[in-house]
Scaffold this motif. Structure first.
Motif, short mmCIF file in Angstrom:
data_model
loop_
_atom_site.label_atom_id
_atom_site.label_comp_id
_atom_site.label_asym_id
_atom_site.label_seq_id
_atom_site.Cartn_x
_atom_site.Cartn_y
_atom_site.Cartn_z
N LEU A 478 0.89 -1.59 0.21
CA LEU A 478 0.23 -0.14 -0.22
C LEU A 478 1.31 1.39 -0.08
CD1 LEU A 478 -2.88 1.41 0.39
CD2 LEU A 478 -2.14 1.09 2.88
N PRO A 479 0.58 1.97 -0.93
CA PRO A 479 1.62 3.14 -1.69
C PRO A 479 1.91 4.19 -0.38
CG PRO A 479 0.88 2.57 -3.30
CD PRO A 479 0.14 1.92 -2.22
N GLN A 480 3.05 4.99 0.16
CA GLN A 480 2.73 5.77 1.00
C GLN A 480 2.06 7.21 0.30
OE1 GLN A 480 7.47 5.62 1.15
NE2 GLN A 480 7.22 5.92 2.98
N ARG A 513 11.21 0.64 -8.43
CA ARG A 513 11.16 1.86 -9.41
C ARG A 513 10.24 1.58 -10.64
NH1 ARG A 513 17.09 2.11 -8.79
NH2 ARG A 513 17.48 1.40 -11.23
N ALA A 514 10.24 0.50 -10.86
CA ALA A 514 9.28 0.50 -11.74
C ALA A 514 7.73 -0.06 -11.35
CB ALA A 514 9.41 -1.54 -12.61
N ILE A 515 7.12 -0.50 -10.72
CA ILE A 515 5.66 -0.51 -10.08
C ILE A 515 5.33 1.17 -9.52
CG2 ILE A 515 5.97 -2.48 -10.00
CD1 ILE A 515 6.15 -3.13 -7.21
N GLY A 516 6.27 1.81 -8.58
CA GLY A 516 5.91 3.10 -8.46
C GLY A 516 4.34 2.86 -7.44
N ALA A 521 -3.20 -5.07 -8.77
CA ALA A 521 -3.14 -5.75 -9.64
C ALA A 521 -1.57 -5.34 -10.24
CB ALA A 521 -4.26 -5.17 -10.50
N ASP A 522 -1.30 -4.39 -10.60
CA ASP A 522 -0.12 -3.87 -11.46
C ASP A 522 1.26 -5.04 -10.93
OD1 ASP A 522 -1.44 -3.07 -13.60
OD2 ASP A 522 -1.57 -1.42 -13.24
N LYS A 523 1.14 -3.91 -9.50
CA LYS A 523 2.19 -4.47 -8.78
C LYS A 523 2.54 -6.44 -8.18
CE LYS A 523 2.72 -0.42 -5.63
NZ LYS A 523 3.06 -0.95 -4.49
N ALA A 543 -4.28 -12.70 -3.84
CA ALA A 543 -4.88 -11.70 -5.05
C ALA A 543 -5.29 -10.63 -5.01
CB ALA A 543 -6.27 -12.85 -5.79
N ASP A 544 -5.43 -9.90 -4.03
CA ASP A 544 -6.00 -8.68 -3.65
C ASP A 544 -5.22 -8.38 -2.24
OD1 ASP A 544 -7.57 -9.74 -1.85
OD2 ASP A 544 -9.46 -8.49 -2.96
N TRP A 545 -4.97 -7.01 -1.93
CA TRP A 545 -4.40 -7.08 -1.05
C TRP A 545 -5.06 -5.61 -0.26
CZ3 TRP A 545 -0.98 -8.43 1.89
CH2 TRP A 545 -0.39 -8.05 2.73
N ILE A 546 -5.54 -6.10 0.59
CA ILE A 546 -7.30 -5.16 1.73
C ILE A 546 -7.03 -5.19 3.34
CG2 ILE A 546 -9.18 -5.52 0.34
CD1 ILE A 546 -10.00 -7.95 1.24
#
Length: 571
Positions: A478-480, A513-516, A521-523, A543-546
């Motif tokens: 989960l990005p900052q 760096r590629a996934i930012g 789903a993209d990561k 399968a998901d991140w919750i």
């Protein structure tokens, strides 16, 4: 601190020196140490006060004095500033003397010279009718100051003197050149010089703190240090020990020996705090003392020459261990011992140091290594993950140190019997770990997170790699700063979950760096390609991140962590 033993007021340099009072640098206070950078700064500050529209005054900071009779004052802190201003006045006086010798208003300049000497340098003792200096320096600097600078000698000798004396002479000559340049275009250079000194003495002012004894002086040091004013408690402690030796018949020889050994230890410690080392040493052998109590405790306990040298000998015995704990890279310890010391430093946990000093003196190498590693585990469970109060921990470590020092505990297992009190059990540790967040925006915290993730990776998959390697970075799943695709986390969840340990993995730098800040789903495909087992496993199992999946993962990590940071003999 009793009000009767403590007084604070602002005084100009004229108010300090322009009277019948005497100021002495304690005999074994540190030597003169200012250089051109400090001279230049002071000169610029003085220049700012000279124009009619310039600064009305310049603040010189705190001056800490000690007196028994309100006539003779020992300079506990401020000697560099007082000495340098005195050198400026003396340089002005030597120029006045030279002007008079050159026939430039000789009578007026000699009267000015006499007035400046009486006001700022020395006074006539009414009993002996000899001149006494208002400022006396320490044992290494005073004779040169008294015999050559105060006398305004035409030739200042340069051979056979310590470096600090050369620094003082250079300061005198540096200011003399600046003063000559200052007045070279004046119609009456002697008058201009005298006016310069008068302006300086009225516009430079100090906050003067006057105390009645060394204990109060130490309390002042503690107070000012707490407020960010850098003073040297080390000097005060040293001066007390010198005062003990000064009572004996062998004072000169013994004080020279103390000076040599003390300065050797201070030099070896380098950037480490001498009072911190002294406290750790003391607490490894004696009753528990807090930093604020240290001077009082030492003063009450060290009162004879024999005890002074016992203290020196015992500090010599402990300094190598202290340096190995605080600067492990430079020690001769084994790789495993260095690693443990580095981990304690990374955690910023110093409470075990007195126990470890005692252990190094009294345990076998094998048992010491086991105890050092156990201390890291306790620090991780108790301090890093549990974030528990350190007061109880410090008390337990001191009890262990006393058992070691008194030879009541002679094995690793016997010391552990004391440390059980500060070893969080598996259930408590799992609970703390399950809820742990560490904000990686702070560099120290980021280093700890890398350490945790790499240790867990090693336990799970057997991969051993350098946690500090630039080839890997911390990936926040989960990005900052999340963008689209993270709707499962509301605003409150973002603050709660971003820095949870389960939300972070080690990932190859290029992949990171590629996934930012992309959606999960993209990561996920990128995480699946990682060589890190736990990183790949996160993507495989989710399968998901919750929030629910993040919480579940942290529970699994907590169970894994319990097997990494554990002491088998206690569990």
């Amino acid at each position: 601190m009793a009000a009767a033993n403590f007084n604070t007021e602002n005084r100009t340099y004229r108010q300090l020196l322009g009277n019948g009072l005497t100021y002495r640098i304690p005999r074994f206070q540190r030597d003169y140490s200012w250089g051109e950078e400090e001279w230049e700064d002071l000169w610029v500050d003085i220049q700012s006060t000279l124009p009619a529209d310039g600064e009305p005054a310049h603040y010189m900071g705190y001056l800490v004095l000690q007196t028994d009779d309100n006539r003779i004052y020992e300079v506990i802190d401020g000697q560099q500033r007082l000495t340098t201003i005195s050198l400026i006045v003396l340089a002005s006086m030597r120029l006045l003397n030279r002007f008079a010798d050159e026939g430039k208003a000789p009578d007026e300049n000699r009267r000015r010279l006499d007035q400046l000497r009486a006001t700022y340098v020395g006074y006539l003792d009414p009993v002996t009718l000899t001149t006494r200096n208002k400022l006396s320096l320490n044992r290494n600097n005073d004779s040169y100051y008294r015999d050559y600078l105060v006398t305004l000698a035409d030739h200042l000798p340069q051979r056979g003197f310590p470096a600090s004396t050369h620094a003082m002479r250079k300061a005198f000559e540096w200011f003399e050149r600046r003063l000559r340049e200052q007045v070279k275009n004046a119609g009456d250079p002697g008058m201009a010089l005298a006016q310069f000194v008068e302006t300086l003495s009225d516009k430079l002012f100090f906050t003067v703190i006057t105390v009645a004894d060394q204990l109060n002086a130490y309390k002042v040091f503690e107070t000012l240090n707490a407020r960010g004013v850098r003073l040297s408690a080390t000097d005060l402690l040293k001066n007390y020990l010198f005062s003990v030796l000064a009572r004996g018949d062998q004072a000169a020889h013994e004080m020279d020996e103390l000076e040599r050994r003390w300065e050797g230890m201070v030099g070896r410690l380098g950037g480490e705090s001498f009072p911190d080392f002294l406290r750790m040493h003391w607490n490894s052998r004696k009753g528990f003392a807090r930093q604020t109590e240290l001077f009082k405790v030492i003063r009450n306990s060290v009162q004879t020459r024999e005890v002074v040298f016992d203290l020196l000998r015992e500090m010599d015995e402990d300094i190598d261990t202290y340096l190995a704990l605080t600067q492990p890279d430079g020690s001769s310890w084994s790789l495993a011992w260095k690693q443990s010391a580095q981990e304690l430093r990374m955690f910023s946990v110093r409470q075990p140091y007195p126990m470890l000093l005692a252990a190094k003196r009294n345990l076998s190498n094998a048992d010491f290594g086991d105890l050092l590693r156990a201390t890291v585990v306790i620090a991780f469970r108790y301090n890093v993950i549990g974030a528990q109060h350190t007061g109880e921990q410090e008390r337990v470590y001191h009890a262990a140190a006393m058992r070691l020092h008194g030879r009541e505990a002679t094995t690793f297992e016997q010391v552990l019997d004391t440390l059980k009190q500060v070893y969080p059990g598996d259930d408590a540790f799992k609970t703390d770990f399950t809820e742990k967040s560490i904000k990686t925006t702070q560099s120290r915290n980021a280093k700890i997170v890398r350490y945790i993730l790499c240790s867990l990776e090693r336990q799970a998959g057997g991969i051993d790699f350098d946690a500090d390697s630039p080839a890997y970075t911390i990936e926040h799943v989960l990005p900052q700063s999340p963008e689209a695709g993270w709707e499962a986390f509301n605003d409150r969840d973002l603050d709660l979950f971003v820095y949870r340990l389960a939300n972070m993995v080690m990932l190859e730098t290029g992949m990171n760096r590629a996934i930012g800040n992309q959606p999960y789903a993209d990561k996920r495909p990128v995480l699946l390609r990682s060589n890190m087992l736990l990183t790949k496993r996160l993507a495989e199992e989710n399968a998901d991140w919750i929030p629910e999946r993040l919480n579940a993962r942290q529970k699994r990590l907590a169970a894994l962590a319990t097997s990494v940071w554990r002491i088998a003999q206690i569990a």
